[in-house]
Design a protein around this motif. Structure first.
Motif, PDB file in Angstrom:
ATOM      1  N   ALA A 103       0.847  -1.194   0.000  1.00  0.00           N
ATOM      2  CA  ALA A 103       0.000   0.000   0.000  1.00  0.00           C
ATOM      3  C   ALA A 103       0.881   1.242   0.000  1.00  0.00           C
ATOM      4  CB  ALA A 103      -0.933   0.021   1.202  1.00  0.00           C
ATOM      5  N   LEU A 104       0.334   2.304  -0.569  1.00  0.00           N
ATOM      6  CA  LEU A 104       0.978   3.605  -0.524  1.00  0.00           C
ATOM      7  C   LEU A 104       0.052   4.506   0.283  1.00  0.00           C
ATOM      8  CD1 LEU A 104       3.421   5.190  -1.697  1.00  0.00           C
ATOM      9  CD2 LEU A 104       1.891   5.945  -3.509  1.00  0.00           C
ATOM     10  N   VAL A 105       0.491   4.926   1.451  1.00  0.00           N
ATOM     11  CA  VAL A 105      -0.396   5.659   2.353  1.00  0.00           C
ATOM     12  C   VAL A 105       0.303   6.895   2.912  1.00  0.00           C
ATOM     13  CG1 VAL A 105      -1.626   3.555   3.043  1.00  0.00           C
ATOM     14  CG2 VAL A 105       0.315   4.335   4.392  1.00  0.00           C
ATOM     15  N   ARG A 106      -0.516   7.805   3.352  1.00  0.00           N
ATOM     16  CA  ARG A 106       0.001   8.951   4.100  1.00  0.00           C
ATOM     17  C   ARG A 106      -0.268   8.667   5.569  1.00  0.00           C
ATOM     18  NH1 ARG A 106      -1.489  15.391   3.251  1.00  0.00           N
ATOM     19  NH2 ARG A 106       0.116  16.231   4.666  1.00  0.00           N
ATOM     20  N   PRO A 107       0.761   8.400   6.343  1.00  0.00           N
ATOM     21  CA  PRO A 107       0.543   7.996   7.739  1.00  0.00           C
ATOM     22  C   PRO A 107       0.091   9.169   8.597  1.00  0.00           C
ATOM     23  CG  PRO A 107       2.885   8.222   7.312  1.00  0.00           C
ATOM     24  CD  PRO A 107       2.193   8.413   5.989  1.00  0.00           C
ATOM     25  N   ALA A 108      -0.365   8.842   9.796  1.00  0.00           N
ATOM     26  CA  ALA A 108      -0.796   9.858  10.761  1.00  0.00           C
ATOM     27  C   ALA A 108      -0.016   9.677  12.058  1.00  0.00           C
ATOM     28  CB  ALA A 108      -2.289   9.736  11.028  1.00  0.00           C
ATOM     29  N   ILE A 109       0.523  10.787  12.558  1.00  0.00           N
ATOM     30  CA  ILE A 109       1.273  10.777  13.811  1.00  0.00           C
ATOM     31  C   ILE A 109       0.414  11.465  14.864  1.00  0.00           C
ATOM     32  CG2 ILE A 109       3.393  11.498  14.962  1.00  0.00           C
ATOM     33  CD1 ILE A 109       4.696  11.598  12.173  1.00  0.00           C
ATOM     34  N   ASP A 110      -0.042  10.692  15.832  1.00  0.00           N
ATOM     35  CA  ASP A 110      -0.952  11.209  16.867  1.00  0.00           C
ATOM     36  C   ASP A 110      -2.175  11.884  16.238  1.00  0.00           C
ATOM     37  OD1 ASP A 110       0.735  10.329  18.903  1.00  0.00           O
ATOM     38  OD2 ASP A 110       1.898  12.197  18.877  1.00  0.00           O
ATOM     39  N   GLY A 111      -2.672  11.273  15.175  1.00  0.00           N
ATOM     40  CA  GLY A 111      -3.870  11.778  14.516  1.00  0.00           C
ATOM     41  C   GLY A 111      -3.632  12.863  13.495  1.00  0.00           C
ATOM     42  N   THR A 112      -2.410  13.364  13.375  1.00  0.00           N
ATOM     43  CA  THR A 112      -2.092  14.425  12.416  1.00  0.00           C
ATOM     44  C   THR A 112      -1.394  13.826  11.201  1.00  0.00           C
ATOM     45  OG1 THR A 112      -1.807  16.022  14.203  1.00  0.00           O
ATOM     46  CG2 THR A 112      -0.863  16.586  12.048  1.00  0.00           C
ATOM     47  N   PRO A 113      -1.899  14.111   9.966  1.00  0.00           N
ATOM     48  CA  PRO A 113      -1.259  13.555   8.768  1.00  0.00           C
ATOM     49  C   PRO A 113       0.208  13.954   8.672  1.00  0.00           C
ATOM     50  CG  PRO A 113      -3.402  14.480   8.229  1.00  0.00           C
ATOM     51  CD  PRO A 113      -3.111  14.879   9.642  1.00  0.00           C
ATOM     52  N   ALA A 114       1.059  13.004   8.356  1.00  0.00           N
ATOM     53  CA  ALA A 114       2.498  13.256   8.258  1.00  0.00           C
ATOM     54  C   ALA A 114       2.815  14.075   7.009  1.00  0.00           C
ATOM     55  CB  ALA A 114       3.256  11.934   8.236  1.00  0.00           C
ATOM     56  N   ALA A 115       3.989  14.688   7.005  1.00  0.00           N
ATOM     57  CA  ALA A 115       4.430  15.502   5.872  1.00  0.00           C
ATOM     58  C   ALA A 115       5.129  14.647   4.830  1.00  0.00           C
ATOM     59  CB  ALA A 115       5.370  16.599   6.365  1.00  0.00           C
ATOM     60  N   PHE A 116       4.883  13.352   4.821  1.00  0.00           N
ATOM     61  CA  PHE A 116       5.463  12.433   3.853  1.00  0.00           C
ATOM     62  C   PHE A 116       4.486  11.287   3.648  1.00  0.00           C
ATOM     63  CE2 PHE A 116       6.914  11.424   8.139  1.00  0.00           C
ATOM     64  CZ  PHE A 116       6.610  10.071   8.253  1.00  0.00           C
ATOM     65  N   ARG A 117       4.750  10.476   2.681  1.00  0.00           N
ATOM     66  CA  ARG A 117       3.986   9.258   2.483  1.00  0.00           C
ATOM     67  C   ARG A 117       4.932   8.073   2.633  1.00  0.00           C
ATOM     68  NH1 ARG A 117       3.468   8.289  -3.975  1.00  0.00           N
ATOM     69  NH2 ARG A 117       5.548   9.003  -4.497  1.00  0.00           N
ATOM     70  N   VAL A 118       4.390   6.902   2.782  1.00  0.00           N
ATOM     71  CA  VAL A 118       5.215   5.708   2.910  1.00  0.00           C
ATOM     72  C   VAL A 118       4.696   4.634   1.960  1.00  0.00           C
ATOM     73  CG1 VAL A 118       5.891   6.149   5.299  1.00  0.00           C
ATOM     74  CG2 VAL A 118       3.839   4.797   4.838  1.00  0.00           C
ATOM     75  N   HIS A 119       5.623   3.896   1.389  1.00  0.00           N
ATOM     76  CA  HIS A 119       5.320   2.739   0.553  1.00  0.00           C
ATOM     77  C   HIS A 119       5.619   1.505   1.400  1.00  0.00           C
ATOM     78  CE1 HIS A 119       6.136   0.356  -3.414  1.00  0.00           C
ATOM     79  NE2 HIS A 119       4.985   0.042  -2.859  1.00  0.00           N
ATOM     80  N   ASP A 120       4.557   0.853   1.822  1.00  0.00           N
ATOM     81  CA  ASP A 120       4.675  -0.303   2.722  1.00  0.00           C
ATOM     82  C   ASP A 120       4.413  -1.569   1.925  1.00  0.00           C
ATOM     83  OD1 ASP A 120       4.789  -1.958   4.957  1.00  0.00           O
ATOM     84  OD2 ASP A 120       2.672  -1.651   5.444  1.00  0.00           O
ATOM     85  N   GLN A 121       5.378  -2.480   1.913  1.00  0.00           N
ATOM     86  CA  GLN A 121       5.153  -3.764   1.248  1.00  0.00           C
ATOM     87  C   GLN A 121       5.885  -4.849   2.012  1.00  0.00           C
ATOM     88  OE1 GLN A 121       6.742  -3.967  -2.729  1.00  0.00           O
ATOM     89  NE2 GLN A 121       8.406  -2.551  -2.269  1.00  0.00           N
ATOM     90  N   GLY A 122       5.276  -6.024   2.024  1.00  0.00           N
ATOM     91  CA  GLY A 122       5.867  -7.135   2.748  1.00  0.00           C
ATOM     92  C   GLY A 122       5.064  -8.398   2.537  1.00  0.00           C
ATOM     93  N   ARG A 123       5.294  -9.354   3.381  1.00  0.00           N
ATOM     94  CA  ARG A 123       4.604 -10.643   3.305  1.00  0.00           C
ATOM     95  C   ARG A 123       4.440 -11.189   4.716  1.00  0.00           C
ATOM     96  NH1 ARG A 123       3.698 -15.060  -0.164  1.00  0.00           N
ATOM     97  NH2 ARG A 123       4.511 -13.876  -1.937  1.00  0.00           N
ATOM     98  N   TRP A 124       3.236 -11.638   5.033  1.00  0.00           N
ATOM     99  CA  TRP A 124       3.057 -12.276   6.327  1.00  0.00           C
ATOM    100  C   TRP A 124       2.970 -13.783   6.153  1.00  0.00           C
ATOM    101  CZ3 TRP A 124      -1.147 -15.326   7.294  1.00  0.00           C
ATOM    102  CH2 TRP A 124      -2.335 -15.080   6.608  1.00  0.00           C
ATOM    103  N   ARG A 125       3.366 -14.481   7.209  1.00  0.00           N
ATOM    104  CA  ARG A 125       3.379 -15.944   7.179  1.00  0.00           C
ATOM    105  C   ARG A 125       2.624 -16.488   8.385  1.00  0.00           C
ATOM    106  NH1 ARG A 125       6.987 -17.376   3.340  1.00  0.00           N
ATOM    107  NH2 ARG A 125       8.548 -15.801   2.747  1.00  0.00           N
ATOM    108  N   ALA A 126       2.062 -17.661   8.177  1.00  0.00           N
ATOM    109  CA  ALA A 126       1.297 -18.312   9.241  1.00  0.00           C
ATOM    110  C   ALA A 126       2.194 -19.255  10.037  1.00  0.00           C
ATOM    111  CB  ALA A 126       0.116 -19.078   8.653  1.00  0.00           C
TER     112      ALA A 126
END
Length: 566
Positions: A103-126
């Protein structure tokens, strides 16, 4: 083939000690991560703790990093407030023990939108109990180049971003000669045949494997998006004409030489790619996407497994604007009930008596700037994604005409989009009873039958109970075998008019048409010759055993009159 980013991070080893212990990484990888501001994390889902790579404190700050050591805080930081917005899908039941996410998201720090975006990618395993146990991923910090969408935008099958995200991103990308981004549309070839031969589950596994292969070729700043059923879009954020061409060709070669996982085995596949560069002037996202689809269609015309870069697209702005005007006129006409039905007679070859009429769409030309022929209207609607809307309008009108005239027998065309459209099926069940059904012929083009064989069989099974017969239109234009006609239970074959109109001059077309008529008669399938224009051709077709004629010799399409034969 190596990805576009030669310094992609490696998965670090699980650390010992306290939950928030920073991960150790090799020196070269650490330097690359710090340069890219790409952070590696390991998320212990059972313990609700997140372990971060050594460069994370400098990138995020000690205070924020301390907060993000808890899984619940990390999820809130990424905008994942509930199950509907959580693109990680940790609770999803899977036949496999792992699942990618992105996902490409704009994160929130203590409810306030951050001045950057983040590209989060990974894989979860069971874990051994089948429940999600651990996720390993990368978090790249990026500038606010394009708008972002809250969580929940990932495709549930492949973990790629969705087409909606592409539309949003295109709204703010730079244009002009200095813009260095590019778009590619990557289509998995022969998906319909894969579905038919191996099943839908195998096809889904191939799409998941293809998405994984494509990710390997991209840098962390590029985007992979699920565009449609068998297609992925790729947004390259930094490239050139030369680099784009080389990248596309290498991508095709890499996929062709690979064997994608299909569950218990592996299958060879190929992809076809169309690509475009940024327009010289600002352009609406829908227009850019339409141009991308045109480039992919051009690649397909050159053959499967081809790459096509549309360098002419920016010069065809006038044509695209005309297409958009045409689309607007079509939508307005459908919404205002200005799309009318014209009926072209189909006559018995031996007696020239009317057997049924083909329903063709027309627009009331006195209300619009153009007069649309049936072919032009359908071609425009198809290229602009309006066929479902048009098909439903035609079905309503034809059913109403058949209720008013109990002697009227009609054939109606159904597009590829409508054979998989539950709304069309629901409308058919409401409008078509057994009285209308026994007088109705449903036409599928040969290309629909070739590319969507499984869907076509399912569609036919749903319309058969009404008593309707099935016809294949434009037969000979594609690659349908007579064995497929038997599988579909086809009642009529309409021979592509392109072969009929050239029969008098072409011995090859004569031989082809004669062979089709002979095979159809042996299989008990009736035949209709389209575009029959003169008595010389009609006499030849009759001698070879053609059952019905359609064309200017028998009459052109006209609005419904009060007199109809059966």
């Amino acid at each position: 083939m190596a990805g576009r980013n030669p310094s992609s991070p490696v998965t670090p080893a699980t650390p010992a000690g306290e939950p928030k212990t920073v991960l150790d990484t090799p020196e070269q990888t650490l330097q690359a991560l710090q340069t890219l501001q790409c952070l590696v994390y390991r998320w212990d889902l059972t313990a609700n703790t997140v372990h971060w790579s050594a460069n994370s404190g400098e990138a995020l700050g000690p205070a924020l990093l301390e907060q993000l050591g808890r899984g619940t805080t990390f999820r809130a930081f990424l905008g994942c407030t509930d199950e509907s917005t959580d693109y990680h899908r940790f609770a999803r039941a899977l036949p496999l023990a792992s699942m990618p996410y992105e996902a490409l998201v704009r994160p929130a720090i203590d409810g306030t939108p951050a001045a950057f975006r983040v590209h989060d990618q990974g894989r979860w395993r069971a874990g051994s109990d089948g429940q999600p146990e651990q996720a390993v991923g990368t978090l790249e910090i990026l500038p606010l180049l394009a708008p972002v969408i809250p969580g929940g935008t990932a495709d549930p099958l492949t973990g790629a971003l969705t087409r909606r995200h592409l539309t949003e991103a295109l709204g703010t990308l730079p244009f002009g000669p200095q813009a260095r981004w590019a778009l590619l549309l990557v289509g998995l070839d022969d998906l319909g045949r894969i579905n038919d031969r191996f099943g839908f589950e195998t096809a889904d596994r191939l799409l998941v494997a293809l998405a994984g292969r494509l990710r390997q070729q991209l840098s962390s700043a590029d985007l992979l998006l699920r565009f449609s059923g068998n297609k992925f879009a790729i947004l390259l954020t930094e490239t050139s004409v030369e680099a784009l061409g080389a990248f596309g060709e290498r991508l095709i070669s890499e996929i062709r030489e690979a064997r994608l996982s299909a569950g218990e085995g592996q299958l060879p596949v190929s992809v076809t790619i169309g690509a475009i560069l940024p327009p010289h002037q600002g352009e609406a996202p829908d227009a850019i996407i339409a141009r991308l689809q045109e480039a992919h269609e051009m690649a397909k015309r050159r053959g499967r497994g081809r790459f096509f870069l549309d360098l002419q697209g920016t010069r065809n702005e006038g044509r695209r604007r005309a297409n958009l005007q045409m689309a607007d006129e079509i939508v307005q006409a459908i919404d205002r009930n200005d799309v009318t039905v014209a009926y072209q007679p189909v006559v018995r070859a031996t007696t020239r008596t009317l057997v049924f009429c083909e329903a063709l769409a027309r627009i009331a030309h006195d209300r619009y700037s153009r007069q649309y022929s049936g072919h032009r209207l359908v071609a425009a609607a198809d290229s602009l994604g309006l066929m479902g809307h048009l098909d439903r309008s035609m079905l309503k009108q034809v059913a109403a005409d058949m209720r008013r005239d109990p002697t009227l027998h009609v054939s109606i065309n159904v597009s590829a989009s409508s054979i998989m459209d539950e709304a069309w099926i629901a409308l058919y069940r409401r409008e078509v009873d057994t009285d209308i059904g026994r007088r109705l012929i449903v036409e599928l083009t040969e290309s629909v039958a070739v590319d969507h064989l499984s869907a076509a069989r399912n569609f036919i099974a749903q319309v058969r109970p009404s008593g309707a017969r099935i016809a294949i239109d434009d037969f000979g234009a594609g690659a349908t075998s007579f064995r497929n006609l038997r599988k579909l239970g086809v009642d009529l074959v309409k021979i592509d008019g392109g072969y009929i109109i050239n029969m008098a001059k072409s011995p090859d077309d004569q031989a082809f048409v004669r062979a089709l008529l002979t095979l159809s008669r042996q299989l008990g399938i009736e035949t209709v010759a389209e575009w029959v224009q003169n008595e010389i051709v009609a006499a030849q077709l009759l001698e070879w055993g053609c059952d019905y004629f359609q064309g200017s010799l028998s009459g052109l399409a006209r609005p419904l009159t009060t007199e109809h034969g059966t």
